[in-house]
Enzyme design. Structure first.
Site, PDB file in Angstrom:
ATOM      1  CG  LEU A 163      -1.665   1.304   1.510  1.00  0.00           C
ATOM      2  CD1 LEU A 163      -2.635   1.613   0.381  1.00  0.00           C
ATOM      3  CD2 LEU A 163      -2.417   1.223   2.831  1.00  0.00           C
ATOM      4  CD  GLU A 164       3.155   4.983  -4.226  1.00  0.00           C
ATOM      5  OE1 GLU A 164       2.339   4.626  -5.111  1.00  0.00           O
ATOM      6  OE2 GLU A 164       4.255   5.490  -4.492  1.00  0.00           O
ATOM      7  CB  ILE A 165       0.152   6.018   2.612  1.00  0.00           C
ATOM      8  CG1 ILE A 165      -0.774   4.835   2.926  1.00  0.00           C
ATOM      9  CG2 ILE A 165      -0.371   7.305   3.248  1.00  0.00           C
ATOM     10  CD1 ILE A 165      -0.957   4.551   4.380  1.00  0.00           C
TER      11      ILE A 165
END
Lengths: 490, 739
Positions: free
Chosen positions: B485-487
């Site tokens: 997951l790229e925040i």
């Protein structure tokens, strides 16, 4: 798919009953003392207890102003037989009929005086899914008397009784018959889902070709049947397995379990021989002899019990066939009325049915802890303490389950950590506990046990001169029940 | 005498910190309790040897139970730091040999030893357990057995490659050692890895965890007694199948066939890029064909060699990175997200809902059409139902998870949401419309997260009344399978909003990188130039299959052409256009018009059935889409022979990826190289054996990479101009991204 596979499955499913039967029947009566008298001693809990504590109660009576008094007029049951024995060729409603007729005979109740009938059952015979109605009609009750069936696992007839209490308390009825039946000699075994689907489609198939192609789609695997499991639907764990884990969680040893099982059988035998089990009616089974006694009571020796292999968790489990309740056929029935109605009809009621509770917890790890949760709750509701109770009747599903509940009730840590209570409720003193045997020895027809417990409390209160009794039971689904019963003034 | 031994024990108890023991009648119960995690550290091994010597020397002891006092683990494995501290292969070989010797003594113990396993029993811990005479495991969800060394580029170096083939037979042993997979207790029992299983216990007079360990110990002590008294046999009667297998395996010819088959399979899957599996086969073979002495020697020497390989260092780096990215460096959020709303029930939205409901988060799944909603809910159901088929959850658990899902078409209940994640179509105006609608109905504390793969978050947040509550959460498809997951935070995003988004992601089971805002953020921005290059390579006449084999040959798990199909040709075109506008000619390469022509023809990749390849349901084999080749024909470029060898093509693809990654670090989009490596490997499939773009630069050499790029730069211009940070590293070889 072979028959031998079915056989194996069946044998496994019912293993504890057959193993129990293989026990020697040689009786070693170890219990001494006079149950009906003022003093009672038991083999393990040798402590004389005077039963005349009538004046030291927290409350003189549980009657409440403005609340109808509801009474147990009487209660009966068929003999509880190990499944596959004398009742083997009957159907569930036959047993229920016998209990209902027995109740009519015992009470001399006019058949049309009954306003309503509620009956419990667990494993449903599909042909008689409203077994209450079929049994009532067969027992000769008026066809104008409505009847419905309830199910709540092992507390089904408790549910039937409290439903009756509710109907009377709400002013809708004055006389209700409640009861329960379980018939494990025959259980519905279904075709597999795939086979059922094919068979249902076959009904709708119009042409010969369509029918043939459906028949052609049947595979050998589709023929394997589905057995009703004595397992939780939510966890797929069998109850015996859960009981074994519960016993381990509370550190209940195999020895403790065997001792308790032996106690149950010994006390039951004594009660049977002493004529205490007056709720049992005789039943002429068509084509067979008259049955008038429970046939699962068999006190053995500790050595014999110790020889048995664990039935569920192998090889290190502690729950065996002998310290578990066995699969049983049986039915019970009680007559519940408002006090005025009972008196008006000239009855001498046996007991008041007072407060009751239902509880539920985690069906995996606390499946059988119902009594632990229900007991303090119902006592609080009544304003009584454990010391006020003269007679305890707990449903004995497994010796390990009873011992685990007793330990849980004795533990402050458990009360604080899991029940949100400040202190423990305390364990019932053994000399007041299931002194006429219990489900382990008398048998446990799932939906019939509740009425047996309540009737036994009423009878024990009368015999022993006590005032308050408490019934508690666990049930599949992680549910539980407790009820306080007050003796009817003699 | 007993008194003395008890006193003696007492004294020892105070000097030892990792291992202690208690004598219960005739059974010695050895308890492992490392102050942190139980690993086979130097300290643990020293104390264990001491304790074992005492136990063996004590005539009152007939048998032994080995158990951990830690609720979650037996022994989690060897101490990785101990291996990493070694500078030569010989040192590591020595470590391995010490372990081998210790376990040999365990195996030959005259007093039977029962390993009582609760929690993870992995790597060296697993090798310890299989050296014992008897194994009992709890059925706890935390109990797993296995030798994951191969995933770290190593091999089981303490007898594992020698004992397992004898215990399980050749095929199963290879399966266990080469895949490194975790084996659940019930499966372990079936395989014969453990002898007995113990149930976990619920509430009792103590906490369930504590009592379960106690119960395990009680059962193990009984078993140990039974073993000592020979009431429990040590060897199990072999089944017919086992006998047949043993008989067949007794022929060297058959064994040779198995070695060959396994070797071929390994080569096919690893393209020869991972040395560990091949060494494992070598060790197993040496043990079986040349005897134990040769086998154990091969094992220890190969273990030493592998520990020094860049592949192992890369994989261990990824392992550490993954552990880091499973922590919330932004602290605990003020309010836990308990109610989530997901907008858009498409592939992404439904995927996000699925990984939320099974973690107990109440999730609203909102779509605009009944059809879309129905498809999305079906996706969630299917995702969970497939798990019941694999028996990883029960049907009851499936049902109770699904009870956390509410599908709807309106904004009902959004006033109670703690976080909204929108996964609607990638179009700025639609995103704006949705944001405004949502902000009108959500409570003030509610976070608005946007799932986009390329649109800058600040552009989306531009219409927000509360930009501090707006954040980007870039999930990867399929959401339930992809770990990353790229925040994305903007300069207005508050720290608490970030902490909350990370907390939700971690709960969803994700490995998380937190990056700065900008076109394409980190992952998409790295992928775009590589895909642009891939398109150019196709235009130069390289067949999609050839392109795929070149990329997988470099270590990418999915080939570039297949990846484009998976991502979607339309998405690729969209992203290429957007990022092309943002970054200019540096993002050029292949002709975007080619992608557009593909989309016009309906060749959008796997989802439309045709892309670079033709996808037919039920068919595993894929043919190249000849119509796509025809389109390519009209965009044909002439390759420059000087930079078109297979190797050149590979480096053209990889160097653009890597350079962009380094540029992201230089520009501060990335917080550190660790997250850069994790993002590239877990999100984009950058070759794990290289450990990510930054570790690749470290091990390959920045100077060598710059040299290659300069060569390409001459032909293609600024697309291959190395960024400043890369140049700095090239100039000074002592500069490394990873210490």
């Amino acid at each position: 798919m072979s028959l031998s596979l079915i056989r194996t499955v069946l044998l496994t499913a019912f293993s504890f009953c057959s193993a129990a039967r293989s026990l020697s029947t040689s009786v070693h009566l170890q219990a001494q003392g006079n149950v009906s008298g003022v003093m009672l001693t038991c083999e393990k809990w040798k402590m004389p207890i005077p039963f005349s504590q009538y004046n030291s109660k927290s409350k003189k009576t549980l009657a409440k102003p403005g609340v109808k008094n509801i009474v147990l007029v009487d209660g009966v049951r068929t003999p509880f037989l190990q499944s596959g024995t004398t009742y083997a060729d009957l159907m569930p409603h036959d047993l229920a009929r016998a209990a209902l007729q027995g109740l009519l005979n015992r009470t001399g109740l006019p058949k049309d005086a009954v306003d309503y009938i509620v009956y419990g059952t667990v494993i449903q015979e599909v042909k008689t899914s409203n077994v209450a109605r079929e049994a009532a009609l067969g027992a000769g009750f008026s066809d104008k008397t409505p009847a419905h069936t309830v199910t709540m696992a092992c507390i089904s007839s408790n549910q039937a009784m409290t439903t009756a209490v509710g109907l009377i308390a709400a002013g809708q009825c004055d006389a209700v018959v409640a009861g329960g039946v379980e018939f494990m000699s025959d259980v519905p075994i279904r075709h597999s889902r795939k086979m059922r689907k094919t068979m249902l489609s076959l009904n709708k198939a119009k042409t010969l070709g369509a029918r043939l192609s459906l028949l052609g789609s049947i595979r050998l695997a589709h023929l394997s049947p589905e057995l009703p499991a004595v397992a939780e639907f939510s966890t797929a764990e069998t109850m015996g397995h859960s009981a074994d884990r519960l016993a381990a969680a509370f550190g209940v040893s195999r020895l403790e379990q065997d001792e308790f099982a032996l106690r149950s059988h010994t006390l039951a035998k004594k009660a049977q021989d002493g004529g205490m089990l007056s709720d049992v009616i005789s039943f002429k089974v068509p084509g067979r002899d008259i049955v008038s006694k429970d046939n699962g009571i068999r006190p053995a020796t500790m050595e014999q019990l110790a020889k048995l292999k664990p039935a569920f968790i192998k090889p290190h489990g502690t729950v065996t066939a002998a310290n578990s309740s066995f699969l049983t056929d049986g039915a019970s029935a009680v007559l519940i009325m408002s006090e005025e109605k009972a008196l008006a009809m000239g009855y001498k009621p046996k007991a008041y049915l007072r407060d009751f509770v239902y509880v539920s917890q985690d069906p995996k790890d606390q499946l059988l802890l119902g009594p632990t949760y229900a007991t303090p709750k119902v006592l609080e509701k009544s304003g009584l303490t454990l010391n006020d109770i003269d007679v305890f009747e707990f449903h004995e599903a497994f010796a390990g389950q009873i011992m685990a509940n007793l330990k849980a009730m004795e533990s402050d840590w458990f009360a604080q950590t899991y029940m949100g209570r400040k202190t423990k409720v305390g364990a019932p003193p053994m000399e007041k506990f299931n002194t006429w045997g219990g489900s382990l020895s008398l048998g446990h027809p799932f939906a019939a046990t509740g009425c047996r417990l309540v009737t036994t409390v009423a009878h024990r209160l009368q015999k022993e001169g006590g005032q308050y009794g408490l019934v508690a039971a666990c049930a599949a689904g992680g549910q539980g029940h407790a009820m306080v019963i007050e003796a009817y003034p003699q | 005498l007993v008194l003395i031994s008890i006193l003696g024990l007492h004294c020892e108890y105070f000097t030892r910190t990792h291992v202690n023991y208690e004598i219960k009648g005739d059974v010695a119960v050895i308890r492992m309790n490392d102050p942190s995690v139980n690993t086979l550290s130097v300290q643990m091994q020293r104390e264990m040897t001491e304790v074992m010597d005492e136990v063996w020397g004590n005539s009152a002891v007939q048998s032994v139970v080995l158990i951990s006092s830690k609720p979650g683990s037996f022994i989690a494995g060897a101490d990785l730091n101990m291996i990493q501290a070694c500078t030569t292969a010989e040192e590591v070989t020595l470590l391995s040999q010490e372990g081998q010797k210790m376990f040999e003594k365990i195996e030959k113990s005259p007093k039977p030893i029962v390993a009582a396993i609760n929690g993870s029993c992995l790597g060296g811990g697993f090798e310890f357990a299989i050296a014992c005479q008897y194994r009992i495991a709890t059925k706890s969800k935390k109990t797993v057995l296995g030798c994951p060394e191969v995933m770290l580029g190593l091999l089981p170096g303490a007898g594992g490659t020698q004992r397992l083939p004898k215990m399980l037979g050749l095929p199963s042993a290879f399966d266990v050692v080469l895949t490194g997979r975790s084996i659940r207790p019930d499966k372990a029992k079936k395989m014969g890895l453990v002898h007995q299983l113990v149930d976990t216990l619920g509430p009792g007079l103590k906490s369930p965890e504590e009592r379960t360990i106690e119960y395990l110990e009680e059962v193990a002590v009984e078993a140990a007694r039974g073993l000592a008294k020979k009431q429990i046999p040590l060897t199990k009667e072999k089944g017919l199948m086992q006998k047949i297998q043993d008989y067949v395996m007794s022929y060297p010819f058959v064994r040779q066939q198995i070695y060959n088959t396994v070797q071929k399979k390994v080569m096919k899957q690893t393209k020869g890029l991972y040395p560990a599996p091949l060494k494992i086969i070598e060790c197993v073979k040496a043990g079986l064909e040349q005897g134990p002495t040769a086998g154990y020697l091969a094992e220890s020497q190969n273990f030493g060699k592998l520990a020094m390989t860049p592949e192992s260092k890369a994989l261990i780096g990824l392992y550490h990175g993954q552990v880091t990215c499973k922590k919330n460096r932004f602290g605990t959020p003020e309010k836990e997200v308990k109610a989530l709303a997901v907008l858009g029930a498409g592939l992404m939205g439904a995927g996000i809902a699925q990984v939320s409901v099974d973690k107990g988060i109440h999730t609203i799944l909102k779509d605009t059409t009944l059809e879309g909603l129905s498809r999305g809910e079906q996706q969630v159901y299917k995702g969970l139902n497939d798990k019941t088929k694999k028996k990883s959850i029960t049907t009851f658990e499936r049902d109770s998870f699904l009870s956390n899902l509410t599908g709807q078409l309106d904004y009902n209940g959004f006033n109670k949401a703690d976080m909204v994640i929108e996964a609607v179509f990638e179009d700025l105006s639609i995103k704006h419309k949705v944001l405004k609608e949502v902000e009108a109905v959500i409570p003030p504390h509610c976070i608005f997260a946007t799932n986009t793969s390329a649109l800058p978050i600040k552009d989306i947040a531009a219409v927000s009344k509360r930009p501090e509550k707006v954040i980007g959460m870039h999930y990867f498809s399929p959401v339930d399978k992809m770990q990353l997951l790229e925040i994305i935070t903007t300069d207005k995003t508050s720290k608490d909003t970030t902490a909350s988004a990370v907390a939700v992601g971690l709960k969803q089971g994700k490995v998380i990188i937190v990056v700065g805002d900008g076109p394409g953020f980190y992952t998409t921005r790295c992928l775009a130039p590589m895909l642009a290059e891939a398109v150019r390579v196709l235009q130069e006449g390289v067949d999609p299959k050839k392109l795929d084999s070149l990329t997988t040959g470099f270590g990418f798990p999915v080939g570039a052409a297949t990846l484009a199909d998976e991502v979607g040709i339309d998405v690729a075109a969209h992203v290429a256009e957007d990022l092309g506008k943002a970054f200019g000619s540096r993002f050029g390469g292949g002709n975007i018009e080619f992608l557009k022509s593909m989309v016009d023809k309906g060749f959008k990749g796997r989802k439309s059935g045709k892309g670079c390849y033709i996808y037919q349901p039920g068919l595993k084999r894929r043919d190249v889409n000849t119509e796509a080749l025809e389109i390519l024909e009209s965009y044909k470029l002439t390759p420059n022979a000087a930079i078109s060898s297979d190797s050149d093509i590979q480096y053209r693809l990889v160097s653009r990826f890597v350079n962009e990654a380094v540029l992201c670090l230089q520009e501060g989009i990335l917080a550190n190289p660790v997250e850069g490596d994790i993002g590239a490997v877990f999100g984009l499939g950058f070759p794990p054996c290289l450990g990510g773009p930054f570790r690749f630069v470290d091990s390959f050499g920045a100077d060598k990479l710059v040299e290659k790029m300069r060569k390409f730069e001459e032909v293609f211009g600024n697309q291959f101009t190395p960024c400043q940070l890369l140049l700095d590293h090239a100039k000074d070889p002592s500069k490394k991204f990873h210490k």
